[in-house]
Design an enzyme around this catalytic site. Structure first.
Site, PDB file in Angstrom:
ATOM      1  N   LYS A   1      -0.360  11.172   6.207  1.00 20.41           N
ATOM      2  CA  LYS A   1      -0.363  10.444   7.446  1.00 20.41           C
ATOM      3  C   LYS A   1       0.176   8.952   6.576  1.00 20.41           C
ATOM      4  CE  LYS A   1      -3.447   7.504   7.695  1.00 20.41           C
ATOM      5  NZ  LYS A   1      -3.800   6.213   7.217  1.00 20.41           N
TER       6      LYS A   1
ATOM      7  N   LYS B   1       0.822  -1.309  -0.049  1.00 22.50           N
ATOM      8  CA  LYS B   1      -0.105  -0.091  -0.069  1.00 22.50           C
ATOM      9  C   LYS B   1       0.908   1.396   0.013  1.00 22.50           C
ATOM     10  CE  LYS B   1      -3.105   3.077   0.956  1.00 22.50           C
ATOM     11  NZ  LYS B   1      -4.807   3.328   0.447  1.00 22.50           N
TER      12      LYS B   1
HETATM   13  P1  NAP Z   1     -12.587   8.291   8.434  1.00 21.08           P
HETATM   14  O1  NAP Z   1     -13.836   8.322   7.703  1.00 21.08           O
HETATM   15  O2  NAP Z   1     -11.922   9.299   9.066  1.00 21.08           O
HETATM   16  O3  NAP Z   1     -13.179   7.091   9.663  1.00 21.08           O
HETATM   17  C1  NAP Z   1     -12.023   6.488  10.682  1.00 21.08           C
HETATM   18  C2  NAP Z   1     -12.855   5.639  11.540  1.00 21.08           C
HETATM   19  O4  NAP Z   1     -12.124   5.041  12.361  1.00 21.08           O
HETATM   20  C3  NAP Z   1     -14.158   6.160  12.293  1.00 21.08           C
HETATM   21  O5  NAP Z   1     -15.330   5.003  12.262  1.00 21.08           O
HETATM   22  C4  NAP Z   1     -13.645   6.551  13.709  1.00 21.08           C
HETATM   23  O6  NAP Z   1     -14.593   6.454  14.674  1.00 21.08           O
HETATM   24  C5  NAP Z   1     -12.675   5.350  13.746  1.00 21.08           C
HETATM   25  N1  NAP Z   1     -11.589   5.484  14.629  1.00 21.08           N
HETATM   26  C6  NAP Z   1     -10.591   6.319  14.683  1.00 21.08           C
HETATM   27  N2  NAP Z   1      -9.745   6.119  15.927  1.00 21.08           N
HETATM   28  C7  NAP Z   1     -10.285   5.246  16.477  1.00 21.08           C
HETATM   29  C8  NAP Z   1     -10.044   4.870  17.953  1.00 21.08           C
HETATM   30  N3  NAP Z   1      -8.807   5.296  18.545  1.00 21.08           N
HETATM   31  N4  NAP Z   1     -10.713   3.822  18.311  1.00 21.08           N
HETATM   32  C9  NAP Z   1     -12.059   3.385  17.598  1.00 21.08           C
HETATM   33  N5  NAP Z   1     -12.399   3.899  16.470  1.00 21.08           N
HETATM   34  C10 NAP Z   1     -11.581   4.783  15.736  1.00 21.08           C
HETATM   35  O7  NAP Z   1     -11.531   7.552   7.806  1.00 21.08           O
HETATM   36  P2  NAP Z   1     -11.798   6.615   6.378  1.00 21.08           P
HETATM   37  O8  NAP Z   1     -11.546   7.512   5.391  1.00 21.08           O
HETATM   38  O9  NAP Z   1     -12.821   5.747   6.284  1.00 21.08           O
HETATM   39  O10 NAP Z   1     -10.285   5.916   6.326  1.00 21.08           O
HETATM   40  C11 NAP Z   1     -10.024   4.582   7.305  1.00 21.08           C
HETATM   41  C12 NAP Z   1      -8.684   3.939   6.899  1.00 21.08           C
HETATM   42  O11 NAP Z   1      -8.732   3.791   5.471  1.00 21.08           O
HETATM   43  C13 NAP Z   1      -7.579   4.780   7.053  1.00 21.08           C
HETATM   44  O12 NAP Z   1      -6.255   4.129   7.483  1.00 21.08           O
HETATM   45  C14 NAP Z   1      -7.371   5.325   5.672  1.00 21.08           C
HETATM   46  O13 NAP Z   1      -5.983   5.929   5.499  1.00 21.08           O
HETATM   47  C15 NAP Z   1      -7.804   4.131   4.830  1.00 21.08           C
HETATM   48  N6  NAP Z   1      -7.911   4.542   3.473  1.00 21.08           N
HETATM   49  C16 NAP Z   1      -8.880   5.689   3.163  1.00 21.08           C
HETATM   50  C17 NAP Z   1      -9.220   5.860   1.891  1.00 21.08           C
HETATM   51  C18 NAP Z   1     -10.315   7.066   1.561  1.00 21.08           C
HETATM   52  O14 NAP Z   1     -10.131   7.316   0.359  1.00 21.08           O
HETATM   53  N7  NAP Z   1     -10.780   7.526   2.465  1.00 21.08           N
HETATM   54  C19 NAP Z   1      -8.767   5.061   0.858  1.00 21.08           C
HETATM   55  C20 NAP Z   1      -7.853   4.029   1.077  1.00 21.08           C
HETATM   56  C21 NAP Z   1      -7.688   3.814   2.278  1.00 21.08           C
HETATM   57  P3  NAP Z   1     -15.650   7.717  14.989  1.00 21.08           P
HETATM   58  O15 NAP Z   1     -16.529   7.574  13.813  1.00 21.08           O
HETATM   59  O16 NAP Z   1     -15.838   7.664  16.248  1.00 21.08           O
HETATM   60  O17 NAP Z   1     -14.707   8.949  14.480  1.00 21.08           O
END
Ligand code: NAP
Length: 298
Positions: A241, A173
């Site tokens: 990040k 990744k």
């Molecule tokens: P996001 O919308 O910010 O969601 C993050 C999720 O993680 C939320 O449900 C949050 O809970 C939870 N969370 C964060 N810290 C936590 C903790 N300490 N304990 C429990 N729950 C926690 O992020 P996302 O875009 O879905 O991304 C998630 C992952 O996928 C990341 O590692 C990102 O790099 C990866 N990713 C993202 C994309 C993209 O296009 N967005 C593409 C590929 C990979 P709350 O709801 O309470 O905040």
């Protein structure tokens, strides 16, 4: 026998992934730190909400998680009420977040002592890929565990690859992230040259995209930059990040990654200017500031 699936983390990515699991008839129990997000998803989908991570672990054969960064995965796994307190021997954890390869190896080792398999399985394809179930998923960890969960991953993605031992999914990744950002730097420089020489930029993008200079970032994101449309598919803050993870891995391996470091610095400047919430294609704005030119004709 159908595996009972637990899912932790209903963010932008997690919500789409759960929808696809449910639509393909997998029984899913969810937990989210902010409970309202789980309740709102339950209005649309046939899911069960667990009262705690521990209770989700106790009733699951396979737990998937998709949270933000390395310390968050550590919290969900080993925190006071984390998964490790509830999972039974013989179960499997699949981490879909993008985090440190070295930390993933350490998590895998600790869980293996309890006979729990751990797979690092970061994804690529953005929120669109999560919603449509067309993600690419790059997996590291024990092959038998990969074979067991492959049908579950196939509900969320169309290209599922077992890369090798623990941590190798995360490293793959990070390779992807180098390709994305260095490519966006090239796209930005090309757009500025065209603008300086007064070329029709969209026409130029369409003229070259099928040739050797073509790429996903050029075809999808250059037209948005030309239009001045900066809504995120992937924010600069999350991109940073991932670049931090790339540069940490490079340091551990004694490797100079010059172009990635340069992009990291340019994004630092954009974050300092309050632009961390824009899409990663706003990299072009850092070069606009240096050149005094605008790609978007106001
Ligand atoms: P996001 O919308 O910010 O969601 C993050 C999720 O993680 C939320 O449900 C949050 O809970 C939870 N969370 C964060 N810290 C936590 C903790 N300490 N304990 C429990 N729950 C926690 O992020 P996302 O875009 O879905 O991304 C998630 C992952 O996928 C990341 O590692 C990102 O790099 C990866 N990713 C993202 C994309 C993209 O296009 N967005 C593409 C590929 C990979 P709350 O709801 O309470 O905040």
């Amino acid at each position: 026998m159908t595996s009972r699936i637990g899912f932790v983390g209903l963010g932008i990515m997690g919500r789409g992934m759960v929808k696809n699991l449910v639509e393909k008839n997998h029984p899913v129990t969810v937990w989210n730190r902010t409970p309202e997000k789980a309740e709102s998803l339950k209005k649309d989908l046939n899911i069960t909400i667990a009262p705690s991570i521990k209770s989700l672990a106790e009733t699951s054969d396979v737990v998937l998680l998709c949270v933000s960064d390395t310390p968050d995965v550590e919290d969900v796994l080993f925190g006071e009420t984390g998964l490790a307190n509830g999972l039974r021997s013989g179960t499997t954890v699949v981490d879909l977040s993008t985090i440190s390869p070295a930390a993933s190896r350490a998590f895998g080792k600790t869980l293996a002592e309890k006979n729990i398999a751990f797979l690092d399985a970061p994804v690529s394809g953005g929120s669109e890929g999560a919603a449509k179930g067309t993600l690419s998923i790059m997996v590291g960890g024990p092959e038998e565990a990969f074979d067991r969960v492959k049908p579950i991953l196939e509900a969320m993605g169309t290209r599922i690859t077992h890369m090798g031992p623990s941590g190798s999914g995360q490293t793959t990744k990070l390779m992807n992230q180098i390709l994305v950002v260095v490519n966006m730097l090239a796209v930005s420089e090309a757009l500025l040259l065209g603008r300086a020489a007064d070329v029709d930029l969209l026409k130029a993008v369409r003229a070259v995209e099928a040739g050797a200079g073509g790429s996903w970032m050029l075809s999808q994101r250059a037209p948005q930059a030309i239009d001045g449309y900066w809504q995120p598919g992937f924010t600069i803050d999350l991109q940073q990040k991932d670049l931090r993870l790339v540069l940490e891995s490079a340091r551990e391996l004694g490797l100079p990654l010059l172009a990635t470091s340069l992009v990291h610095q340019l994004y630092n400047k954009l974050q300092k200017d309050g632009k961390g919430g824009l899409g990663n294609h706003a990299l072009v704005q850092a070069l606009e500031d240096l050149s005094g030119l605008k790609v978007h004709k106001a």
